[in-house]
Design an enzyme around this catalytic site. Structure first.
Site, short mmCIF file in Angstrom:
data_model
loop_
_atom_site.label_atom_id
_atom_site.label_comp_id
_atom_site.label_asym_id
_atom_site.label_seq_id
_atom_site.Cartn_x
_atom_site.Cartn_y
_atom_site.Cartn_z
N ALA A 68 -71.76 -47.31 -47.01
CA ALA A 68 -71.41 -48.26 -48.07
C ALA A 68 -71.77 -49.68 -47.63
O ALA A 68 -72.02 -49.94 -46.45
CB ALA A 68 -69.92 -48.16 -48.39
N GLY A 116 -70.81 -43.14 -46.16
CA GLY A 116 -71.20 -42.72 -47.50
C GLY A 116 -72.56 -42.05 -47.55
O GLY A 116 -72.81 -41.23 -48.44
N GLU A 119 -71.73 -38.57 -46.77
CA GLU A 119 -70.95 -38.03 -47.90
C GLU A 119 -71.86 -37.72 -49.09
O GLU A 119 -71.67 -36.71 -49.77
CB GLU A 119 -69.86 -39.01 -48.29
CG GLU A 119 -68.77 -39.13 -47.24
CD GLU A 119 -67.69 -40.11 -47.66
OE1 GLU A 119 -66.67 -39.65 -48.20
OE2 GLU A 119 -67.89 -41.33 -47.45
N GLU A 139 -66.07 -44.47 -40.63
CA GLU A 139 -65.14 -45.33 -41.37
C GLU A 139 -63.83 -45.58 -40.64
O GLU A 139 -63.23 -46.65 -40.78
CB GLU A 139 -64.80 -44.70 -42.74
CG GLU A 139 -65.95 -44.61 -43.70
CD GLU A 139 -66.70 -43.30 -43.64
OE1 GLU A 139 -67.21 -42.86 -44.67
OE2 GLU A 139 -66.76 -42.71 -42.54
#
Length: 203
Positions: A68, A116, A119, A139
């Site tokens: 992200a 992300g 993910e 994270e």
């Protein structure tokens, strides 16, 4: 089929398409709000094309997706709780949409697939990684847990104990370890990655 600032979708022939992350003017790909919105639009364009038989997901950068955009976190976390939840839900819809395509989807992962980025790859059907790739969910080192579905998809794809270890350690794993842990499905020499992933897709 789709041409955005961060994502392009093009036909490969025989019903296969390539969704390529290539953030214009940047050396890396990251999942900022614009990119997530483009992912929704790109996925919608694929879904609307009735002739599509499969989707190859690639990156034109030296990395897949680094995660992200943390520069957006301050404004995001300043939102009221209900608005924050709605924003996160909206962003997750992009991952769910590509996960629910009724054709095979295969990621070609090179460089880094972190946070992300991993993910997103977990929302695809299969993952082929370059042997020199680094893959993980860092994270926790920022005081966060995976927010794009990693806490759900990783244990489904691997197993609960492995997923817990990946999430709480924040470790960057080698591609070989990711293969052993069931997080990726095949490895490839870096120079043959795209062809290897396309071969998996067409099979």
């Amino acid at each position: 089929m789709f041409d955005g600032e961060s994502i392009q979708v093009s036909a490969l022939g025989q019903g296969y398409v390539e969704l390529c992350f290539d953030r214009k003017g940047e050396s890396i790909n990251k999942l900022d709000r614009r990119t997530v919105d483009e992912l929704k639009a790109a996925t919608a364009s694929i879904k609307a094309a009735e002739s599509v038989r499969g989707v190859l997901v690639t990156s034109r950068k030296d990395v897949f997706i680094v995660g992200a955009d943390i520069s957006e976190f301050s404004s995001l976390f300043s939102l009221p709780e209900a608005a924050l939840a709605a924003e996160v839900r909206s962003m997750n819809e992009a991952f769910v949409a590509i996960e629910e395509l009724d054709v095979p989807t295969v990621a070609a992962i090179q460089g880094f697939a972190l946070g992300g980025g991993l993910e997103f790859a977990l929302s695809l059907a299969l993952r082929v990684a370059s042997k020199d790739a680094r893959i993980g969910l860092p994270e926790v080192k920022l005081g966060l847990i995976p927010g794009f579905g990693g806490t759900v998809r990783l244990p489904r794809i691997s197993d609960t104990a492995i997923a817990l270890d990946w999430i709480v350690s924040g470790r960057s794993n080698s591609a070989a370890q990711a293969l052993r842990d069931g997080v990726v499905d095949e490895l490839s020499e870096p120079e043959h990655l795209r062809d290897a992933a396309l071969s998996v897709l067409t099979r």
